[in-house]
Design a protein around this motif. Structure first.
Motif, PDB file in Angstrom:
ATOM      1  N   LEU A  54       1.998 -30.809  23.330  1.00  0.00           N
ATOM      2  CA  LEU A  54       3.048 -29.921  23.633  1.00  0.00           C
ATOM      3  C   LEU A  54       3.492 -29.118  22.735  1.00  0.00           C
ATOM      4  N   MET A  55       3.126 -27.625  22.455  1.00  0.00           N
ATOM      5  CA  MET A  55       3.523 -26.788  21.497  1.00  0.00           C
ATOM      6  C   MET A  55       4.666 -25.913  22.056  1.00  0.00           C
ATOM      7  N   ILE A  56       5.556 -26.024  21.311  1.00  0.00           N
ATOM      8  CA  ILE A  56       6.870 -25.278  21.794  1.00  0.00           C
ATOM      9  C   ILE A  56       7.067 -24.383  20.779  1.00  0.00           C
ATOM     10  N   GLY A  57       7.300 -22.927  20.967  1.00  0.00           N
ATOM     11  CA  GLY A  57       7.617 -21.826  20.162  1.00  0.00           C
ATOM     12  C   GLY A  57       7.597 -20.457  20.819  1.00  0.00           C
ATOM     13  N   PRO A  58       8.160 -19.478  20.224  1.00  0.00           N
ATOM     14  CA  PRO A  58       8.253 -18.027  20.711  1.00  0.00           C
ATOM     15  C   PRO A  58       6.852 -17.760  20.812  1.00  0.00           C
ATOM     16  N   THR A 309     -11.492 -36.609  34.245  1.00  0.00           N
ATOM     17  CA  THR A 309     -10.781 -35.979  33.311  1.00  0.00           C
ATOM     18  C   THR A 309      -9.740 -36.900  32.295  1.00  0.00           C
ATOM     19  N   ASP A 310     -10.356 -38.216  32.480  1.00  0.00           N
ATOM     20  CA  ASP A 310      -9.483 -39.241  31.508  1.00  0.00           C
ATOM     21  C   ASP A 310      -9.438 -38.820  30.305  1.00  0.00           C
ATOM     22  N   HIS A 311     -10.604 -38.208  29.781  1.00  0.00           N
ATOM     23  CA  HIS A 311     -10.619 -37.974  28.234  1.00  0.00           C
ATOM     24  C   HIS A 311     -10.550 -36.759  27.747  1.00  0.00           C
ATOM     25  N   VAL A 312     -10.187 -35.787  28.893  1.00  0.00           N
ATOM     26  CA  VAL A 312     -10.087 -34.320  28.305  1.00  0.00           C
ATOM     27  C   VAL A 312      -8.775 -34.060  27.463  1.00  0.00           C
ATOM     28  N   LEU A 313      -8.815 -33.406  26.408  1.00  0.00           N
ATOM     29  CA  LEU A 313      -7.653 -32.995  25.770  1.00  0.00           C
ATOM     30  C   LEU A 313      -6.766 -32.057  26.321  1.00  0.00           C
ATOM     31  N   PHE A 314      -5.793 -31.996  26.812  1.00  0.00           N
ATOM     32  CA  PHE A 314      -4.844 -31.109  27.363  1.00  0.00           C
ATOM     33  C   PHE A 314      -3.848 -30.640  26.199  1.00  0.00           C
ATOM     34  N   ILE A 315      -3.739 -29.363  25.730  1.00  0.00           N
ATOM     35  CA  ILE A 315      -2.700 -28.752  25.096  1.00  0.00           C
ATOM     36  C   ILE A 315      -1.981 -27.640  25.916  1.00  0.00           C
ATOM     37  N   ALA A 316      -0.699 -28.104  25.877  1.00  0.00           N
ATOM     38  CA  ALA A 316       0.209 -27.006  26.797  1.00  0.00           C
ATOM     39  C   ALA A 316       1.269 -26.341  25.640  1.00  0.00           C
ATOM     40  N   ALA A 317       1.448 -25.409  26.016  1.00  0.00           N
ATOM     41  CA  ALA A 317       2.256 -24.220  25.345  1.00  0.00           C
ATOM     42  C   ALA A 317       3.459 -23.679  26.046  1.00  0.00           C
ATOM     43  N   GLU A 331       7.056 -37.234  34.896  1.00  0.00           N
ATOM     44  CA  GLU A 331       5.809 -37.683  34.737  1.00  0.00           C
ATOM     45  C   GLU A 331       4.924 -36.834  33.970  1.00  0.00           C
ATOM     46  N   LEU A 332       5.099 -35.576  34.178  1.00  0.00           N
ATOM     47  CA  LEU A 332       4.479 -34.578  33.086  1.00  0.00           C
ATOM     48  C   LEU A 332       4.819 -34.860  31.706  1.00  0.00           C
ATOM     49  N   GLN A 333       5.870 -34.865  31.363  1.00  0.00           N
ATOM     50  CA  GLN A 333       6.333 -35.217  30.129  1.00  0.00           C
ATOM     51  C   GLN A 333       5.813 -36.081  29.560  1.00  0.00           C
ATOM     52  N   GLY A 334       5.679 -37.190  30.095  1.00  0.00           N
ATOM     53  CA  GLY A 334       5.018 -38.436  29.574  1.00  0.00           C
ATOM     54  C   GLY A 334       3.715 -38.349  29.312  1.00  0.00           C
ATOM     55  N   ARG A 335       3.009 -37.228  29.830  1.00  0.00           N
ATOM     56  CA  ARG A 335       1.634 -37.208  29.567  1.00  0.00           C
ATOM     57  C   ARG A 335       1.448 -36.285  28.458  1.00  0.00           C
ATOM     58  N   PHE A 336       2.716 -35.824  27.590  1.00  0.00           N
ATOM     59  CA  PHE A 336       2.182 -34.969  26.431  1.00  0.00           C
ATOM     60  C   PHE A 336       3.282 -35.646  25.401  1.00  0.00           C
ATOM     61  N   PRO A 337       2.541 -36.735  24.981  1.00  0.00           N
ATOM     62  CA  PRO A 337       3.523 -37.640  24.129  1.00  0.00           C
ATOM     63  C   PRO A 337       3.599 -37.090  22.570  1.00  0.00           C
ATOM     64  N   VAL A 338       2.726 -35.993  22.453  1.00  0.00           N
ATOM     65  CA  VAL A 338       2.682 -35.282  20.786  1.00  0.00           C
ATOM     66  C   VAL A 338       3.613 -34.000  21.085  1.00  0.00           C
TER      67      VAL A 338
END
Length: 455
Positions: A54-58, A309-317, A331-338
């Protein structure tokens, strides 16, 4: 999959993206872990799931560019989707499973291009033979009988005599030599091409009528008169298609999407609820709950087969200006540990963005204006002034990050770009300094009006 170490991945990202070292390190480790997982025994390999990021930034600091460049590094299937285009059932919007369908389509394009490269030499040889036949008019078309078309029968042409075959071989050899020397590129030939009809997208449907009836009805074709150089492209595409085993492409593409696919979920903060439990927040939470099974790991049915989709890499921003990460459902927060925070750009960052990356903005404008004979050069003082203006503009108004530089550069070079060009225009050299930048941007930057804050 390319075997790059995390340090090599970061080094490659540094070629195009300025700063954001923490985010680069996170995605480099996530990518390397995929290679490490592939080396594990099969029984434990399935248990190792990707650590989504999960990328957080402007906006405008490089979130999307990091994910896009990452996918290009390893030739991985990559799709970028806006989380706001998905809504819960009953509202307008796309089904979230279309994310995986788009990923499979991207994977098929990638694998098909690789297979086409492998058969390129054989296809080019076949194209040369067909061009020689077209140029020597040995392919004579006869009126097609509709019954023969339905039965798949091809009309037989009469056999030429030995003298005719000998003369034809001499003529074809001469044409082949001239074709290889590039002397016939502008000759007109008549090629038969398949008509391609646009396929409308039907929500919730994985197939269209063309796919269903394609094997029953004959394909519609029409004749086109084109130059040899254009005919070579058309025939090369046909020959590659004939040589490629599409069943193998589909199975390989599905495996590539499952094991190496990357999905970039942008604007994830726009579907984060801010409490209340009514109004638009209900729809936002519905989007999150629809996305959740895909991110957690599920099986999506596509027209090419089921995709896990078990091994698809998801990058959220997301910028998370108004909402917070904690506004997402747990539940969704827990799926983005980094989670990585991307820092706002500084004046020095803007200056480096102008000149440092391989696709730097200054270099782009130099090449563009160089087409019209303008040699463009920026002094260091001008670069410093542009960077300062970009930082001030983002601080005093909406912060759009590095995209502000595009606005400023268009404003600065407007007169130069407008007056450049023309058949009789001489080649000139233009040097941009700080004074010129100030003159062009003097009306764009205004001091922030603080009177509206005074009671």
């Amino acid at each position: 999959m390319t075997e790059l170490t995390p340090r090599e991945i970061v080094r490659e990202l540094d070629r195009f993206i300025v700063g954001q070292d923490e985010a680069k390190r996170a995605v480099a480790v996530a990518l390397r872990n995929r290679y490490r997982r592939a080396q594990l025994p099969e029984d434990i390999r399935e248990e190792v799931t990707p650590k989504n990021i999960l990328m957080i930034g402007p906006t405008g600091v490089g979130k999307t560019e990091i994910a896009r460049r990452l996918a290009r590094l390893v030739d991985a299937p990559f799709v970028k989707v806006e989380a706001t285009k998905f809504t819960e059932v009953g509202y307008v919007g796309r089904d979230v499973e279309s994310i995986i369908r788009d990923l499979v389509e991207a994977s098929i394009r990638l694998v098909k291009a690789q297979h086409a490269e492998r058969v390129r030499i054989r296809a080019e040889a076949a194209v040369e033979d067909r061009l020689v036949e077209l140029l020597t008019h040995t392919q004579k078309r006869k009126p097609a009988n509709p019954i023969d078309i339905l039965l798949g029968n091809k009309p037989k042409s009469p056999e030429p005599s030995p003298e005719e075959r000998s003369a034809l071989a001499v003529r074809q050899g001469d044409v082949r030599e001239r074709l290889r020397r590039g002397e016939l590129e502008h000759e007109i030939v008549e090629v038969e091409v398949e008509q391609s009809m646009p396929q409308p997208e039907i929500p919730g449907m994985d197939m269209n009528m063309n796919d269903v009836l394609g094997s029953i009805l004959p394909k519609k074709t029409h004749l086109r008169k084109v130059e040899v150089r254009e005919a070579r492209k058309i025939l090369l595409s046909e020959e590659e298609q004939n040589l490629i085993d599409m069943d193998q492409v589909y199975s390989e593409a599905i495996e590539r999407a499952e094991q190496h696919g990357i999905v970039f979920l942008d604007e994830i903060d726009k579907v984060a609820g801010r409490g209340g439990g009514h109004g638009p927040d209900v729809s936002r939470e519905g989007v999150q709950r629809d996305i959740l099974p895909i991110v957690e790991g599920s099986t999506v049915n596509t027209k090419y087969g089921p995709v896990k989709t078990d091994h698809v890499l998801f990058i959220a921003a997301g910028a998370f200006h108004v909402s917070k990460v904690t506004d997402l459902i747990p539940e969704l927060q827990g799926r983005f540990p980094v989670r990585v925070d991307l820092k706002p750009l500084t004046v020095e960052d803007y200056r480096r963005i102008l000149t440092q990356p391989e696709n730097a903005l200054i270099r782009q404008y130099q090449l563009l204006l160089g087409v019209d004979g303008v040699s463009l050069e920026f002094e260091d003082s001008a670069l410093a002034e542009i960077a300062e203006y970009a930082w001030q503009a983002n601080e005093s108004s909406e912060n759009i990050g590095a995209r502000r530089l595009h606005t400023l550069m268009e404003r600065i070079l407007n007169d130069i770009a407008f007056n450049a060009g023309g058949g009789d225009a001489p080649e000139i050299s233009v040097k941009v300094n700080a004074e010129y930048v100030k003159a062009q941007l003097s009306g764009d930057i205004h001091q922030k009006d603080v009177r509206k804050y005074i009671l």
